[in-house]
Design an enzyme around this catalytic site. Sequence first.
Site, PDB file in Angstrom:
ATOM      1  N   ARG A  55     -11.216  24.268  23.096  1.00  0.00           N
ATOM      2  CA  ARG A  55     -11.730  23.229  22.199  1.00  0.00           C
ATOM      3  C   ARG A  55     -12.758  22.352  22.915  1.00  0.00           C
ATOM      4  O   ARG A  55     -13.746  21.928  22.312  1.00  0.00           O
ATOM      5  CB  ARG A  55     -10.579  22.360  21.688  1.00  0.00           C
ATOM      6  N   ASP A  90     -13.412  14.909  19.589  1.00  0.00           N
ATOM      7  CA  ASP A  90     -14.677  15.284  20.223  1.00  0.00           C
ATOM      8  C   ASP A  90     -15.486  14.025  20.517  1.00  0.00           C
ATOM      9  O   ASP A  90     -15.063  12.909  20.228  1.00  0.00           O
ATOM     10  CB  ASP A  90     -15.462  16.251  19.329  1.00  0.00           C
ATOM     11  N   HIS A 105      -6.827   9.239  17.860  1.00  0.00           N
ATOM     12  CA  HIS A 105      -6.056  10.413  18.281  1.00  0.00           C
ATOM     13  C   HIS A 105      -6.426  10.881  19.682  1.00  0.00           C
ATOM     14  O   HIS A 105      -6.132  12.013  20.064  1.00  0.00           O
ATOM     15  CB  HIS A 105      -6.232  11.561  17.279  1.00  0.00           C
TER      16      HIS A 105
END
Length: 229
Positions: A55, A90, A105
């Site tokens: 990721r 991100d 988060h």
Amino acid sequence: MRIVILTGAGISAESGLDTFRDAGGLWARHDLADLATPEGFARDPALVLDFYNQRRRAACAAKPNPAHAALARLQKDNGDQVTLVTQNIDDLHERAGSDPVIHMHGSLFGALCGACGHRWPAPKVMRLADGCQACGAGSPRPDVVWFGEMPHQLDRISAALARCDLFVAVGTSGAVYPAAGFVDLARDSGAETLELNLEPGDRASAFDTGRAGPASDLVPAWVDEVLGR
């Protein structure tokens, strides 16, 4: 006008990053309980670190889209009147120029020691053998919020919602609490509420107004309206 903006996976999806619901994407290959819970990390930490390494690579390769750029422009023109909160882990908001960004988060680009709680910037590839930079004993994990864990900076977010004039949710399904309840907190404080989403989310009926379509179209148009352009 004081504005609180919540962004979700939909805004990053338009930059090519997988969401939970993407068929055939990274998330579809494993059970969420194996990848996004403390228990899953305890069972197979190597699997979890490899997943988040993938990721992280994907996030580094992605580029901010016009929705990210528009929100950065809104922040720049309105200063501390705009509070930007994201569920995404991100860094596309930052790379588009947004500052500050509340990552409720956590972030792919942070590492956390499960033993002593020390935090440090994550390397490109996290390995169990690296250990904690502070205590040396703990196994490093991504500094992200997993299911069953408390999101970051909820007090700060709640305070912003209590005094905002407008709450806007962008690209979020409204399926996961506590973020799904932000619209209620804002409305209880007398704020107007607006949903900008590819399609109406689970909490669409709680918003005063909703617009459906790609975030890269909706967000720049809405920002232009706010800025009077």
